[in-house]
Design an enzyme around this catalytic site. Sequence first.
Site, PDB file in Angstrom:
ATOM      1  N   SER A 139       0.845  -1.193   0.000  1.00 34.21           N
ATOM      2  CA  SER A 139       0.000   0.000   0.000  1.00 34.21           C
ATOM      3  C   SER A 139       0.878   1.240   0.000  1.00 34.21           C
ATOM      4  CB  SER A 139      -0.859   0.002   1.268  1.00 34.21           C
ATOM      5  OG  SER A 139      -1.531   1.247   1.401  1.00 34.21           O
ATOM      6  N   TYR A 152      -3.178  -1.389  10.349  1.00 35.20           N
ATOM      7  CA  TYR A 152      -3.132  -1.660   8.903  1.00 35.20           C
ATOM      8  C   TYR A 152      -1.848  -1.089   8.292  1.00 35.20           C
ATOM      9  CZ  TYR A 152      -4.330  -1.328   3.928  1.00 35.20           C
ATOM     10  OH  TYR A 152      -4.313  -1.427   2.549  1.00 35.20           O
TER      11      TYR A 152
HETATM   12  N1  LIG Z   1      -8.493  -0.175  -2.123  1.00 34.68           N
HETATM   13  C1  LIG Z   1      -7.507   0.541  -1.648  1.00 34.68           C
HETATM   14  O1  LIG Z   1      -7.638   1.760  -1.465  1.00 34.68           O
HETATM   15  C2  LIG Z   1      -6.191  -0.114  -1.335  1.00 34.68           C
HETATM   16  C3  LIG Z   1      -5.080   0.716  -1.117  1.00 34.68           C
HETATM   17  C4  LIG Z   1      -3.865   0.121  -0.793  1.00 34.68           C
HETATM   18  C5  LIG Z   1      -3.763  -1.249  -0.706  1.00 34.68           C
HETATM   19  N2  LIG Z   1      -4.863  -2.036  -0.915  1.00 34.68           N
HETATM   20  C6  LIG Z   1      -4.704  -3.487  -0.760  1.00 34.68           C
HETATM   21  O2  LIG Z   1      -5.230  -4.155  -1.874  1.00 34.68           O
HETATM   22  C7  LIG Z   1      -5.614  -5.472  -1.488  1.00 34.68           C
HETATM   23  C8  LIG Z   1      -6.990  -5.781  -2.051  1.00 34.68           C
HETATM   24  O3  LIG Z   1      -7.932  -4.945  -1.423  1.00 34.68           O
HETATM   25  P1  LIG Z   1      -9.162  -4.293  -2.187  1.00 34.68           P
HETATM   26  O4  LIG Z   1      -9.003  -2.847  -2.139  1.00 34.68           O
HETATM   27  O5  LIG Z   1      -9.381  -4.951  -3.472  1.00 34.68           O
HETATM   28  O6  LIG Z   1     -10.357  -4.603  -1.157  1.00 34.68           O
HETATM   29  P2  LIG Z   1     -11.515  -5.711  -1.193  1.00 34.68           P
HETATM   30  O7  LIG Z   1     -12.391  -5.528  -2.364  1.00 34.68           O
HETATM   31  O8  LIG Z   1     -12.112  -5.660   0.170  1.00 34.68           O
HETATM   32  O9  LIG Z   1     -10.707  -7.056  -1.420  1.00 34.68           O
HETATM   33  C9  LIG Z   1     -10.111  -7.786  -0.415  1.00 34.68           C
HETATM   34  C10 LIG Z   1     -10.320  -9.239  -0.756  1.00 34.68           C
HETATM   35  O10 LIG Z   1      -9.597 -10.022   0.191  1.00 34.68           O
HETATM   36  C11 LIG Z   1     -10.419 -11.082   0.612  1.00 34.68           C
HETATM   37  N3  LIG Z   1      -9.993 -11.445   1.967  1.00 34.68           N
HETATM   38  C12 LIG Z   1      -9.956 -10.657   3.053  1.00 34.68           C
HETATM   39  N4  LIG Z   1      -9.543 -11.359   4.118  1.00 34.68           N
HETATM   40  C13 LIG Z   1      -9.319 -12.615   3.677  1.00 34.68           C
HETATM   41  C14 LIG Z   1      -8.906 -13.812   4.310  1.00 34.68           C
HETATM   42  N5  LIG Z   1      -8.627 -13.848   5.616  1.00 34.68           N
HETATM   43  N6  LIG Z   1      -8.780 -14.934   3.573  1.00 34.68           N
HETATM   44  C15 LIG Z   1      -9.063 -14.917   2.241  1.00 34.68           C
HETATM   45  N7  LIG Z   1      -9.463 -13.802   1.589  1.00 34.68           N
HETATM   46  C16 LIG Z   1      -9.601 -12.681   2.303  1.00 34.68           C
HETATM   47  C17 LIG Z   1     -11.837 -10.552   0.536  1.00 34.68           C
HETATM   48  O11 LIG Z   1     -12.784 -11.581   0.317  1.00 34.68           O
HETATM   49  P3  LIG Z   1     -13.595 -12.287   1.522  1.00 34.68           P
HETATM   50  O12 LIG Z   1     -14.076 -11.191   2.404  1.00 34.68           O
HETATM   51  O13 LIG Z   1     -14.684 -13.053   0.849  1.00 34.68           O
HETATM   52  O14 LIG Z   1     -12.600 -13.176   2.185  1.00 34.68           O
HETATM   53  C18 LIG Z   1     -11.767  -9.665  -0.692  1.00 34.68           C
HETATM   54  O15 LIG Z   1     -12.083 -10.389  -1.863  1.00 34.68           O
HETATM   55  C19 LIG Z   1      -5.544  -5.515   0.042  1.00 34.68           C
HETATM   56  O16 LIG Z   1      -4.355  -6.127   0.463  1.00 34.68           O
HETATM   57  C20 LIG Z   1      -5.507  -4.038   0.399  1.00 34.68           C
HETATM   58  O17 LIG Z   1      -4.871  -3.811   1.626  1.00 34.68           O
HETATM   59  C21 LIG Z   1      -6.066  -1.493  -1.243  1.00 34.68           C
END
Ligand SMILES: NC(=O)c1ccc[n+]([C@@H]2O[C@H](COP(=O)([O-])OP(=O)(O)OC[C@H]3O[C@@H](n4cnc5c(N)ncnc54)[C@H](OP(=O)(O)O)[C@@H]3O)[C@@H](O)[C@H]2O)c1
Length: 253
Positions: A139, A152
């Site tokens: 991130s 986080y």
């Molecule tokens: N969006 C942003 O602004 C942003 C910024 C920086 C970094 N990121 C990083 O990008 C990555 C993806 O996030 P996103 O933004 O796409 O959010 P998201 O749509 O909430 O995706 C996260 C995914 O991870 C899965 N997940 C969470 N905990 C899990 C577990 N214990 N076991 C298996 N699957 C799990 C969730 O599915 P289930 O709930 O069904 O398990 C969901 O599909 C994350 O690492 C996040 O920290 C995002």
Amino acid sequence: MKMSGNTLLITGGASGIGLALAERFLNEGNEVIICGRRESKLQEAKERFPSLHTKVCDVSMEESRVELVKWVTERFPKLNVIVNNAGIQQRVNLLHMHEEWQYYEKELMSNVSAPIHLTSLLIPHFVQQERAAVINVTSGLSLTPGAWVPIYSATKAALRSFTISLRHQLEETNTEVIEILPPAVNTDLGGPGLHTFGAPLDDFADSIFEELKKGKIEIGYGDSAKRLQASKEEIEKATAQAWNGFLKNNPEF
Ligand SMILES: NC(=O)c1ccc[n+]([C@@H]2O[C@H](COP(=O)([O-])OP(=O)(O)OC[C@H]3O[C@@H](n4cnc5c(N)ncnc54)[C@H](OP(=O)(O)O)[C@@H]3O)[C@@H](O)[C@H]2O)c1
């Protein structure tokens, strides 16, 4: 990295950034397996992209990670890429921590233990492949902590540090180590509606994919790309500004 002919496991691939990357990898001629906790989300993803393979898995649990790696390497012996993408984000006021410790620890287990353990379980398999890659999704907050999401931010800084060490240790092997540092992106991270101010998901994913094609190994976008070049002074200023902006918009925090 070579962008076609791979077999990839994308954790948290049923939504958001994971699914956007899964779609692009499928389009380039790769075999893609996604995993996540909610079967309904995996099913929805499979309906959109029938060639996806899915597996219910909670990567925050050690036994579930061991089972996942056994399952995936038996079924897909050519597995050569892991995208450690699953993650959760929780707002935490350090002056009012009223939950049980397990609640806070979940963030450490999902965002740090899971990618480190999955990587360590897969390295012996990867070094047997012709070529392989570990792609860790950290991130922009690994560079400038978001003080409203202190645990986080610490998990993402930890994963960034691990990624750098891993890259050094695997330097002489067939396995590339790549870090993606998203800025705020419009997904459901932290709960629906909390990241609507973020970059459009498809624009972000298209850009990341282009950078991967160019062979970049540390990939930011917009703000996070700028922060990768920032001085200590700029980092401190950006961190303080973001915290003040958050407090202004969330006076109840
Ligand atoms: N969006 C942003 O602004 C942003 C910024 C920086 C970094 N990121 C990083 O990008 C990555 C993806 O996030 P996103 O933004 O796409 O959010 P998201 O749509 O909430 O995706 C996260 C995914 O991870 C899965 N997940 C969470 N905990 C899990 C577990 N214990 N076991 C298996 N699957 C799990 C969730 O599915 P289930 O709930 O069904 O398990 C969901 O599909 C994350 O690492 C996040 O920290 C995002």
